[in-house]
Design an enzyme around this catalytic site. Sequence first.
Site, PDB file in Angstrom:
ATOM      1  N   ALA A  72       0.823  -1.213   0.000  1.00  0.00           N
ATOM      2  CA  ALA A  72       0.000   0.000   0.000  1.00  0.00           C
ATOM      3  C   ALA A  72       0.860   1.269   0.000  1.00  0.00           C
ATOM      4  O   ALA A  72       2.088   1.205   0.113  1.00  0.00           O
ATOM      5  CB  ALA A  72      -0.927  -0.021   1.202  1.00  0.00           C
ATOM      6  N   HIS A  73       0.191   2.396  -0.087  1.00  0.00           N
ATOM      7  CA  HIS A  73       0.918   3.676  -0.187  1.00  0.00           C
ATOM      8  C   HIS A  73       1.777   3.947   1.058  1.00  0.00           C
ATOM      9  O   HIS A  73       1.377   3.681   2.168  1.00  0.00           O
ATOM     10  CB  HIS A  73      -0.009   4.850  -0.476  1.00  0.00           C
TER      11      HIS A  73
END
Lengths: 356, 356, 356
Positions: free
Chosen positions: A241-242
């Site tokens: 994920a980011h």
Amino acid sequence: MRSHRYKLDELAQLVQGELIGQSDLVLNGLASLEQAQPNHIAFVNGDKYLNEALNSKAGALIVTAELKDQLTTHHNFIVVANPYLAFAILTHVFETKVLKRGIESTAQISPSAIIADDAYIGHYVVIGDDCVVGANTIIQSNTRIDDGVEIGKDCFIDSQVTITGQTKIADRVRIHSNTAIGGEGFGFAPYQGKWSRIAQLGSVRIGNDVRIGSNCSIDRGALDDTILHDGVIIDNLVQIAHNVQIGENTAIAAKCGIAGSTTIGKNCILAGAVGVVGHINITDNVTITGMSMVTKNISEAGSYSSGTGQFETNHWKRTVVRLRQLADVPLTKLVKQIDHMQAQLESIESTLKSRK
Amino acid sequence: MRSHRYKLDELAQLVQGELIGQSDLVLNGLASLEQAQPNHIAFVNGDKYLNEALNSKAGALIVTAELKDQLTTHHNFIVVANPYLAFAILTHVFETKVLKRGIESTAQISPSAIIADDAYIGHYVVIGDDCVVGANTIIQSNTRIDDGVEIGKDCFIDSQVTITGQTKIADRVRIHSNTAIGGEGFGFAPYQGKWSRIAQLGSVRIGNDVRIGSNCSIDRGALDDTILHDGVIIDNLVQIAHNVQIGENTAIAAKCGIAGSTTIGKNCILAGAVGVVGHINITDNVTITGMSMVTKNISEAGSYSSGTGQFETNHWKRTVVRLRQLADVPLTKLVKQIDHMQAQLESIESTLKSRK
Amino acid sequence: MRSHRYKLDELAQLVQGELIGQSDLVLNGLASLEQAQPNHIAFVNGDKYLNEALNSKAGALIVTAELKDQLTTHHNFIVVANPYLAFAILTHVFETKVLKRGIESTAQISPSAIIADDAYIGHYVVIGDDCVVGANTIIQSNTRIDDGVEIGKDCFIDSQVTITGQTKIADRVRIHSNTAIGGEGFGFAPYQGKWSRIAQLGSVRIGNDVRIGSNCSIDRGALDDTILHDGVIIDNLVQIAHNVQIGENTAIAAKCGIAGSTTIGKNCILAGAVGVVGHINITDNVTITGMSMVTKNISEAGSYSSGTGQFETNHWKRTVVRLRQLADVPLTKLVKQIDHMQAQLESIESTLKSRK
């Protein structure tokens, strides 16, 4: 297909091993002990493969000195300290490599992109504005490199990959097919009962020698970058994920998911399908066993686990009945109580005995 | 790349905040407190970021009134009630948008497809018979839109997406790269020891403002449609099986899987890697924590969980030994028995005392 | 769109059922009981759908003889022993099939590839050297078939698929979009603190009638091949690692992952998101329930499980507190101790009674 033909002494030299037997024996493949034919070389990965090795039809075997003496059915050997490593080296010798260079006529390359002369760009690849592709890098057909993406030298990018979000990729990186890199992170602010999208402005940075499998998703950061440091290896169907950061030489097996803004240290191993929540830190040299859920920081190196292996389903159902009761069973208090009762019982019994 | 330059008073106006400081300060980026430079604006998301904010080089800060008074190292502010929401709004201002319009010469569009004049269709996109693409919708390169698919206006479809099964997509929908929508549901009838394929005749309907991440699979229904209602947001690598229905504004994090014919209500949150079995109903306003397994209907709003966080592996192994014994331990009966024994003991002790 | 119009007696004949009612009734769709209109036929899958069937607007119903007598609101029936199977058969009748044949002008086909005359190769498909595509096989747009891949007859390969690693595919195989087959297995030898890549020299072999969903990753073997035997069916987002072997007619639901060198028998069922570790054997006729972790060989047919369904989150938190104590609670020893104490208590009580 290009032919791979080597003499036994050539192969011995490549793995810096000792040749025993017929030096000009010609071998054209590396095979398992079971499948090997007389024109193949195989390796023996320890004592437990001794019987298989004795029965193997392989023309030559890669072995340790100790193993060699027991393999009386064979005469051609390469003797090394670590047969598994020698095998790893020889896989590169027998691998079919992509030899094409240049840009296929159907590739769409922005005039502002800079493509090294000896790169290969496959059919129907689309490369956007201001991209850079380094020397000897191979990009297979139908892959899309969006504006501002930079890729170093000696990389291999397979088909149907999407690289966007101005991702920066260093050298000797391998990315397998159908992987999405630099996609928008899952960022939404709740607002008046709906989800308000947060456009993601960060990027992805990928170090040297990183390996990413197929069907992975590695999202760009919200403001800062998502970072995979040098030597990270990632299997298939993994979610990063980011703003995740992964330290050097950490290995992540298939189907893992790392939630946003989590940092994982160096030399860690995440086995298959591990989940890690967001916004935590995992220190260096941590192993997480398969399908574990990591919900808190890990600040000490070591091995961590959750879940259980399989139960026969009826046993499992009865176990779950008990588990659902467990919350109301004060286990440690009960253990103390039982100990105390035991003491009481013994005291009563001794009283009774004394009063006989 | 297009430059993004704004004066501080322009940004304050965009988020309806109060400007404090130099109104003509030029800012060309939104950054994290840590990475911000004097030409950047950053936001302070609550007290716990106070120290980071004090040390930030950001040229301006988005803050609440309370926070502003403590940020003595800074002079330029936008004061708002909700800095996180103001940040969310400004990400759209600093985002690099796709400005291209029209159809690339290499796109293959069926003569019976209707493409809005101001849509963008990228290179090597293939659009089948009877498709519709609405105004201002962007379809990036190499994506395939199969016969009979309809897409509304203001949508964004990234590269390597496949949309098939006569899917109908409303407005302002975002679909990230390498996602498969409308694929055949996993329907087989067992017949004479083999699996007999059930062709899937339903479709997929996607409401307004839905967001779907990369590498997702959303299958068409068997007979009726699979439905994602307005405002649903879905992260990467998510499986939505045939005939699933998901209610408005429900959020589904990465790696979740929803099995066939399950209905999920409105305003639910499924954290990462949750699994939901088929043919059940989950009501509105339900939260499922990460990696949980949902095996039964949920008819009351609330939070539900299963699994456990990490154990140190040796502790975990000893725990699993006990778990495997648990089925044969009648926990609640034992607790009652211990209580009863305790009462017996006390009665005996009192008898003994009275007989002294 | 091609029209599908059939008379009731034609449909009855196709499923070898008994026609009751108006033989020339024209039907142009198969629908669910709830959505069906008078021009549709629907099926009744057992007693529990009786009310729905009574209220259905369907023009005709597929039913058992027993059900028919209770459906007093309807007059047109096809009576069969197994309505679900009849439904499965009729889905093929009402399915919209790909009728295109030949090679689209934009496909890139190596001169050494052999493509059957009546195959269909879509736009922007890239087919490498020495490939074979059999009769009546359909390959949708943007898919890539790498050098040396062979595909049998009557196969369906959807868009954005990548097939590499010299994969060999038999007949009647279906592969859905965005799936990666033959990618490099995750093989690395640790060497001097880094990961040394092992090039993967094995391939993938896929039997007849195999079905693979979207966004799957099926890796080529290290030396020997990864093998899916005849009739295997696989849902979406599934990971099959290198050298896995899966027996005939085994079904694998979405989000499962099978680690390297594991062998699974025939006629097994893995429910959603099951994980199986590497280097183990699972025998024939084994069912693994959803989200289970399989860590050891399974040598007896039967059903196996792990994990638990959902708990209300506060109940779950209290349960986990107890679970973390469980390792230090000698459960079976305690149960014995309690039994023993009970006996002691009774003996004391009888002693006391006798001394009254």
